[in-house]
Design an enzyme around this catalytic site. Structure first.
Site, PDB file in Angstrom:
ATOM      1  N   GLU A 176       0.827  -1.211   0.000  1.00  0.00           N
ATOM      2  CA  GLU A 176       0.000   0.000   0.000  1.00  0.00           C
ATOM      3  C   GLU A 176       0.865   1.266   0.000  1.00  0.00           C
ATOM      4  OE1 GLU A 176      -2.802  -0.558   3.249  1.00  0.00           O
ATOM      5  OE2 GLU A 176      -4.159  -1.600   1.904  1.00  0.00           O
ATOM      6  N   GLU A 378      -5.528  -8.283  -1.476  1.00  0.00           N
ATOM      7  CA  GLU A 378      -6.233  -8.132  -0.203  1.00  0.00           C
ATOM      8  C   GLU A 378      -7.677  -7.795  -0.506  1.00  0.00           C
ATOM      9  OE1 GLU A 378      -4.802  -5.525   2.891  1.00  0.00           O
ATOM     10  OE2 GLU A 378      -2.701  -5.999   2.419  1.00  0.00           O
TER      11      GLU A 378
HETATM   12  C1  BGP Z   1      -4.563  -2.999   4.682  1.00  0.00           C
HETATM   13  C2  BGP Z   1      -3.244  -3.547   5.115  1.00  0.00           C
HETATM   14  C3  BGP Z   1      -3.297  -4.803   5.870  1.00  0.00           C
HETATM   15  C4  BGP Z   1      -4.577  -5.106   6.587  1.00  0.00           C
HETATM   16  C5  BGP Z   1      -5.836  -4.602   5.924  1.00  0.00           C
HETATM   17  C6  BGP Z   1      -7.075  -4.615   6.771  1.00  0.00           C
HETATM   18  O1  BGP Z   1      -4.513  -1.617   4.821  1.00  0.00           O
HETATM   19  O2  BGP Z   1      -2.366  -3.750   4.050  1.00  0.00           O
HETATM   20  O3  BGP Z   1      -2.134  -4.842   6.607  1.00  0.00           O
HETATM   21  O4  BGP Z   1      -4.515  -4.891   7.912  1.00  0.00           O
HETATM   22  O5  BGP Z   1      -5.691  -3.325   5.404  1.00  0.00           O
HETATM   23  O6  BGP Z   1      -7.100  -3.490   7.610  1.00  0.00           O
HETATM   24  P1  BGP Z   1      -7.433  -3.560   9.126  1.00  0.00           P
HETATM   25  O7  BGP Z   1      -6.513  -4.563   9.696  1.00  0.00           O
HETATM   26  O8  BGP Z   1      -7.195  -2.211   9.638  1.00  0.00           O
HETATM   27  O9  BGP Z   1      -8.860  -3.965   9.218  1.00  0.00           O
END
Ligand code: BGP
Length: 480
Positions: A176, A378
């Site tokens: 990201e 993701e």
């Molecule tokens: C993205 C990241 C991840 C993951 C995901 C879900 O921003 O790359 O590391 O955590 O989001 O977010 P969260 O864990 O805040 O729900």
């Protein structure tokens, strides 16, 4: 009509900082994530430059992949994973980021993990830097603001490329990377928080520092992509963008233009550099508006041109709307980024708006722009799960979310998008990146670990586990 290709890479995604734990085992140094406390939806996690006695730091144990990797990889294999997205913890290899020699014990851990994956015929997909900058580099150079960090990163990559050249083919440089365009990104992604202490939502909005840091990440990424292409032709190198899809709030031309501007600055800017190899034309005006001056050294532009990625990967969770009216803005929560609520969409318990068609739309937009293979690395639903007395977890809401998104991915493939694979986020429960919670779960596998730090770390299959296994078995045909 087209459907998912035969060699489609079905799998799941994780990151060391949220999953691995063992934060100081076998010579590992602290990363920025190890300095973050727990938090919640309503009370933000904090960054503490010195360790506070009695405070919980959830990444430090996380869900302990370090000691459960065999069991976890066996579970992934049981679901039929073709690919396993994970990250290498930079501070396991170089504890401060600055040592002349790597930490052999850390290197051996990943040898064991890659060998285990290989035993099941699962391909690793490795993020080189996923919110794991060594904290020592934050203290010494203000993170990526310091140009010196480029060399530290390149040395780290040279080390892991050479060591794992026969074990890893797919690499992503920065997770990201566009989170660096937002204040929150200055913590986990850029580490430009030297001396900062406090709740993550109080971090100052220092654009000049962030965009300079981003420039250094662009150069670092391009350098290692170039190195990989020259020395390891078998490697496939990708970028990774947080794709926060935006729609204009109304058909008022003011909203349309505002939305276009936000799409460029937030979603396209970093990939325009990483895929095309140069700063996009619109960035000049943006820099002028905010008095940002990016210092480049001779040769930087050349490197950017030479180090363009082979495939485009992104995270997709939600969409929001954009309004030109500041009073209407910021009504929806999101993946590091807010926006205006969309009355046509429902939201998760954390306020992230659920928009499967937004995934089809985004895949088409991205592919139209770049014409290189794409991968959704993701996607998923963070939700409260209930562990029943008999040990089962009935997560039909998660199955529903994923089913709808997979359907829309297939639509995008029919639209002509070249889609390589899909790795839903947190295929096994991990610590939340934004809030530091355990209660926000994404997994097909439940981990007995709770917000107060308790739990025996036992693993249990949720209903979604059996469902996803069938999805993979049928190459996405059976989504019931
Ligand atoms: C993205 C990241 C991840 C993951 C995901 C879900 O921003 O790359 O590391 O955590 O989001 O977010 P969260 O864990 O805040 O729900």
């Amino acid at each position: 009509m087209k459907t998912f290709r035969e060699d489609f890479l079905w799998g799941g995604a994780t990151a060391a900082n949220q999953y691995e734990g063992a934060w100081d085992a076998d010579g590992k140094g602290p990363s920025i994530s190890d300095m973050c406390t727990n938090g919640s939806h309503t009370s933000p996690k904090r960054v503490t430059p010195v360790f506070e006695e009695g405070t919980l730091y959830p990444s430090r144990e996380a869900t302990d992949f370090y000691h459960h990797y065999k069991e976890d990889i066996a579970l992934a294999a049981e679901m039929g994973f073709k690919v396993f997205r994970m990250s290498i913890n930079w501070t396991r290899i170089y504890p401060t980021g600055m040592e002349p020699e790597p930490n052999e014990a850390g290197m051996e851990f990943y040898d064991r993990v890659f060998d285990e994956l290989k035993g099941y015929g699962i391909e690793p997909l490795v993020t080189i830097s996923h919110y794991e900058i060594p904290y020592a580099l934050v203290e010494k150079y203000n993170g990526w603001y310091g140009r010196e960090v480029i060399d530290c990163f390149v040395r780290y990559c040279e080390t892991i490329f050479e060591r794992y050249q026969d074990k890893v083919k797919y690499w992503l440089t920065f997770n990201e990377i566009n989170s660096g365009t937002m204040p929150m990104g200055s913590i986990l992604s850029l580490g430009t928080v030297k001396g900062f202490s406090g709740p993550v939502n109080t971090v100052p909005d220092e654009k000049q520092i962030r965009y300079q840091g981003l420039h250094h990440q662009f150069v670092a990424s391009a350098k290692v992509v170039k190195l990989a292409h020259e020395k390891y032709p078998q490697f496939k190198m990708g970028n990774m963008t947080l794709f926060a899809t935006k729609y204009p709030n109304t058909c008022n031309p003011d909203d349309i233009l505002r939305c276009q501007k936000e799409m460029r600055n937030m979603n396209w800017f970093t990939s325009d550099v990483q895929v095309r190899g140069y700063y996009p034309s619109y960035s000049e005006r943006f820099f002028e508006e905010y008095d940002i001056v990016v210092r480049k050294e001779e040769g930087d532009d050349e490197i950017l041109r030479q180090g363009t990625v082979d495939f485009f990967t992104f995270s997709y969770y939600m969409s929001t709307c954009e309004s030109a009216d500041p009073q209407i803005r910021a009504t929806a929560a999101g993946n590091l980024v807010g926006g205006v609520k969309n009355p046509y969409l429902k939201a998760s318990d954390w306020g992230w708006q659920i928009d499967p068609q937004g995934l089809r739309y985004s895949l088409n937009e991205i592919y139209d722009r770049y014409q290189i293979p794409l991968m959704v690395v993701e996607n998923g639903l963070g939700a409260y799960d209930k562990l029943e007395e008999d040990g089962s977890i009935h997560d039909s809401y998660r199955i529903d979310y994923l089913r709808q998104h997979i359907k829309q991915m297939e639509e995008a493939v029919k639209d002509g998008v070249d889609l390589m694979g899909y790795t839903p986020w947190g295929w096994i429960d991990v610590v939340s990146a934004s809030t530091g919670e355990m209660a926000k779960r994404y997994g097909f596998v439940y981990v007995n670990k709770y917000d107060d730090g308790t739990g025996d770390l036992g693993r249990r299959k949720k209903d979604s586990f059996y469902w996803y296994k069938k999805v993979i078995e049928t190459n996405g045909k059976d989504l019931r």
